[in-house]
Design a protein around this motif. Structure first.
Motif, PDB file in Angstrom:
ATOM      1  N   ASN A  96       0.798  -1.221   0.000  1.00  0.00           N
ATOM      2  CA  ASN A  96       0.000   0.000   0.000  1.00  0.00           C
ATOM      3  C   ASN A  96       0.834   1.276   0.000  1.00  0.00           C
ATOM      4  N   VAL A  97       2.049   1.212   0.538  1.00  0.00           N
ATOM      5  CA  VAL A  97       2.925   2.383   0.473  1.00  0.00           C
ATOM      6  C   VAL A  97       3.209   2.750  -0.984  1.00  0.00           C
ATOM      7  N   LYS A  98       3.483   1.753  -1.815  1.00  0.00           N
ATOM      8  CA  LYS A  98       3.745   2.017  -3.237  1.00  0.00           C
ATOM      9  C   LYS A  98       2.531   2.635  -3.905  1.00  0.00           C
ATOM     10  N   VAL A  99       1.353   2.134  -3.544  1.00  0.00           N
ATOM     11  CA  VAL A  99       0.117   2.673  -4.119  1.00  0.00           C
ATOM     12  C   VAL A  99      -0.063   4.131  -3.716  1.00  0.00           C
ATOM     13  N   ILE A 100       0.097   4.410  -2.436  1.00  0.00           N
ATOM     14  CA  ILE A 100      -0.133   5.763  -1.930  1.00  0.00           C
ATOM     15  C   ILE A 100       0.861   6.751  -2.529  1.00  0.00           C
ATOM     16  N   ARG A 101       2.110   6.368  -2.638  1.00  0.00           N
ATOM     17  CA  ARG A 101       3.102   7.268  -3.233  1.00  0.00           C
ATOM     18  C   ARG A 101       2.716   7.630  -4.661  1.00  0.00           C
ATOM     19  N   SER A 102       2.281   6.642  -5.414  1.00  0.00           N
ATOM     20  CA  SER A 102       1.882   6.887  -6.796  1.00  0.00           C
ATOM     21  C   SER A 102       0.654   7.787  -6.875  1.00  0.00           C
ATOM     22  N   VAL A 103      -0.338   7.509  -6.027  1.00  0.00           N
ATOM     23  CA  VAL A 103      -1.580   8.293  -6.038  1.00  0.00           C
ATOM     24  C   VAL A 103      -1.316   9.729  -5.617  1.00  0.00           C
ATOM     25  N   VAL A 104      -0.595   9.904  -4.529  1.00  0.00           N
ATOM     26  CA  VAL A 104      -0.387  11.253  -3.983  1.00  0.00           C
ATOM     27  C   VAL A 104       0.420  12.121  -4.944  1.00  0.00           C
ATOM     28  N   LYS A 105       1.346  11.524  -5.655  1.00  0.00           N
ATOM     29  CA  LYS A 105       2.105  12.276  -6.648  1.00  0.00           C
ATOM     30  C   LYS A 105       1.177  12.894  -7.686  1.00  0.00           C
ATOM     31  N   GLU A 106       0.198  12.130  -8.153  1.00  0.00           N
ATOM     32  CA  GLU A 106      -0.761  12.631  -9.138  1.00  0.00           C
ATOM     33  C   GLU A 106      -1.723  13.641  -8.529  1.00  0.00           C
ATOM     34  N   VAL A 107      -2.179  13.363  -7.326  1.00  0.00           N
ATOM     35  CA  VAL A 107      -3.121  14.276  -6.666  1.00  0.00           C
ATOM     36  C   VAL A 107      -2.465  15.630  -6.428  1.00  0.00           C
ATOM     37  N   ALA A 108      -1.229  15.624  -5.956  1.00  0.00           N
ATOM     38  CA  ALA A 108      -0.530  16.880  -5.699  1.00  0.00           C
ATOM     39  C   ALA A 108      -0.334  17.679  -6.980  1.00  0.00           C
ATOM     40  N   LYS A 109      -0.163  16.995  -8.089  1.00  0.00           N
ATOM     41  CA  LYS A 109       0.026  17.658  -9.382  1.00  0.00           C
ATOM     42  C   LYS A 109      -1.249  18.361  -9.841  1.00  0.00           C
ATOM     43  N   TYR A 110      -2.386  17.683  -9.708  1.00  0.00           N
ATOM     44  CA  TYR A 110      -3.631  18.209 -10.264  1.00  0.00           C
ATOM     45  C   TYR A 110      -4.496  18.966  -9.248  1.00  0.00           C
ATOM     46  N   SER A 111      -4.305  18.716  -7.971  1.00  0.00           N
ATOM     47  CA  SER A 111      -5.115  19.384  -6.937  1.00  0.00           C
ATOM     48  C   SER A 111      -4.210  19.850  -5.794  1.00  0.00           C
ATOM     49  N   PRO A 112      -3.352  20.831  -6.054  1.00  0.00           N
ATOM     50  CA  PRO A 112      -2.358  21.238  -5.058  1.00  0.00           C
ATOM     51  C   PRO A 112      -2.937  21.898  -3.809  1.00  0.00           C
ATOM     52  N   ASN A 113      -4.205  22.256  -3.845  1.00  0.00           N
ATOM     53  CA  ASN A 113      -4.827  22.908  -2.689  1.00  0.00           C
ATOM     54  C   ASN A 113      -5.814  21.999  -1.958  1.00  0.00           C
ATOM     55  N   ALA A 114      -5.804  20.723  -2.305  1.00  0.00           N
ATOM     56  CA  ALA A 114      -6.788  19.799  -1.734  1.00  0.00           C
ATOM     57  C   ALA A 114      -6.438  19.398  -0.308  1.00  0.00           C
ATOM     58  N   HIS A 115      -7.483  18.971   0.413  1.00  0.00           N
ATOM     59  CA  HIS A 115      -7.300  18.245   1.660  1.00  0.00           C
ATOM     60  C   HIS A 115      -7.270  16.759   1.307  1.00  0.00           C
ATOM     61  N   LEU A 116      -6.397  16.006   1.972  1.00  0.00           N
ATOM     62  CA  LEU A 116      -6.297  14.569   1.723  1.00  0.00           C
ATOM     63  C   LEU A 116      -6.823  13.799   2.920  1.00  0.00           C
ATOM     64  N   VAL A 117      -7.737  12.879   2.658  1.00  0.00           N
ATOM     65  CA  VAL A 117      -8.245  11.984   3.702  1.00  0.00           C
ATOM     66  C   VAL A 117      -7.742  10.586   3.370  1.00  0.00           C
ATOM     67  N   LEU A 118      -6.864  10.067   4.219  1.00  0.00           N
ATOM     68  CA  LEU A 118      -6.239   8.772   3.973  1.00  0.00           C
ATOM     69  C   LEU A 118      -7.037   7.663   4.644  1.00  0.00           C
ATOM     70  N   VAL A 119      -7.452   6.712   3.837  1.00  0.00           N
ATOM     71  CA  VAL A 119      -8.249   5.589   4.318  1.00  0.00           C
ATOM     72  C   VAL A 119      -7.460   4.284   4.242  1.00  0.00           C
ATOM     73  N   THR A 120      -6.624   4.159   3.241  1.00  0.00           N
ATOM     74  CA  THR A 120      -5.848   2.950   2.996  1.00  0.00           C
ATOM     75  C   THR A 120      -5.070   2.553   4.248  1.00  0.00           C
ATOM     76  N   ASN A 121      -5.122   1.285   4.605  1.00  0.00           N
ATOM     77  CA  ASN A 121      -4.452   0.794   5.812  1.00  0.00           C
ATOM     78  C   ASN A 121      -2.987   0.437   5.581  1.00  0.00           C
ATOM     79  N   PRO A 122      -2.161   0.567   6.643  1.00  0.00           N
ATOM     80  CA  PRO A 122      -2.465   1.185   7.944  1.00  0.00           C
ATOM     81  C   PRO A 122      -2.535   2.706   7.802  1.00  0.00           C
ATOM     82  N   SER A 123      -3.668   3.289   8.142  1.00  0.00           N
ATOM     83  CA  SER A 123      -3.968   4.664   7.746  1.00  0.00           C
ATOM     84  C   SER A 123      -3.047   5.705   8.383  1.00  0.00           C
ATOM     85  N   ASP A 124      -2.589   5.483   9.614  1.00  0.00           N
ATOM     86  CA  ASP A 124      -1.663   6.439  10.231  1.00  0.00           C
ATOM     87  C   ASP A 124      -0.344   6.491   9.456  1.00  0.00           C
ATOM     88  N   VAL A 125       0.122   5.337   9.061  1.00  0.00           N
ATOM     89  CA  VAL A 125       1.366   5.254   8.290  1.00  0.00           C
ATOM     90  C   VAL A 125       1.165   5.856   6.907  1.00  0.00           C
TER      91      VAL A 125
END
Length: 307
Positions: A96-125
């Motif tokens: 899931n770390v690999k997934v999140i890194r890939s997703v967040v890279k794209e999200v930051a590119k297209y929505s730099p002012n967004a709030h991120l709500v992390l659901v993917t486990n382990p969610s704190d990490v």
């Protein structure tokens, strides 16, 4: 109409349920994105066709890329693998770390002012990973955990007492895992402390069931994990941000010395509003409660150290 824009990354059970609840509450227009071709489009169209019956006007679209998500106000990230029986949330980390890194890279590119709500486990990490990958202010990154865990705690207390679910309030702090800290001292039924209504043995049993609440559902489902209660919890968090409700709820937030914990995301009581985490509340803990919280924090650090 200039409605808020909310993206849901992942069109599985959790993502689709989140989109459904978001639409029912008309919190904004919704984009569901997923790497699987056709699935987000199909689920989005299905939800859109329910609009005339349910009476909502949110526009719901599906996509396989992030261009359509551009300018999102809130991005809910549910992508990743789910637990199977016998697995802990921490067992999901490497994939899931690999997934999140890939997703967040794209999200930051297209929505730099967004709030991120992390659901993917382990969610704190995963919140920590999103913070490092996005470069966003930590207040704009919130991990699911406390709201869901408190909902389970409230459910089990209400069932035991035979009272209305909505009359029970409760706090669960710490990481979203087996070392979470349900606080019976801060749990009430319409202002009546639950410690005056239930004996310690019963409360201890309910606390343990709360800690195992996710695993209990995984063991029933066999091939997946919970999604109705997580979906409702996520949408409550999103609603607090979109509507600037300044709700006080336990969420995974970036700590700066509160409770003697620093530089990690951990479940703590926060004020959630248009600026994300606007305040962390330090409630008084007993020595035993503080030790339990630090044990939970150590568990989060242990997983982080393995990345």
């Amino acid at each position: 109409m200039n409605r808020p824009k909310i993206t849901v990354v992942g069109s599985g059970n959790v993502g689709a349920t989140v989109a459904h609840y978001l639409a029912l509450k008309e919190l904004g227009d919704i984009v569901i994105t997923d790497i699987v071709e056709g699935v987000p489009q199909g689920k989005a169209l299905d939800l859109q066709e329910a609009a005339p019956i349910e009476g909502y006007d949110s526009l719901i679209t599906g996509a396989n890329s992030y261009e359509e998500t551009a300018g999102s106000d809130v991005v809910v990230i549910t992508a990743g693998i789910a637990r199977k029986p016998g697995m802990s949330r921490d067992d999901l980390t490497d994939t899931n770390v690999k997934v999140i890194r890939s997703v967040v890279k794209e999200v930051a590119k297209y929505s730099p002012n967004a709030h991120l709500v992390l659901v993917t486990n382990p969610s704190d990490v995963m919140a920590q990973v999103a913070y490092k990958e996005s470069g966003f202010a930590p207040e704009k990154i919130i991990g699911l955990g406390g709201v869901l865990d408190a909902a389970r705690f409230r459910t089990f207390l209400a069932l035991e007492l035979g009272v209305s679910f909505e009359d029970v309030t409760a706090f669960v702090l710490g990481g979203h895992g087996d070392d979470m800290v349900p606080l019976t001292r801060y749990s009430f039924v319409s202002g009546i402390p639950v410690e005056t209504l239930l004996d310690k043995a019963t409360l201890d049993r309910i606390v343990q069931r709360t800690r195992q609440g996710g695993a209990e559902i995984v063991n029933y489902l066999k091939t997946g994990s919970a999604y109705y209660a997580p979906g409702a919890s996520i949408v409550q968090m999103v609603e607090a941000i979109i509507k600037d409700k300044r709700r006080i709820m336990p969420c995974s937030a970036y700590t700066r010395g509160e409770y003697g914990v620093s530089d990690i995301f951990l479940g703590v009581p926060v004020m959630l509003g248009k600026n994300g985490v606007e305040k962390i509340y330090e409630i008084e803990l007993t020595a035993e409660e503080k030790a339990a919280l630090h044990k939970s924090a150590d568990g989060v650090r242990r997983v982080l150290s393995q990345l």
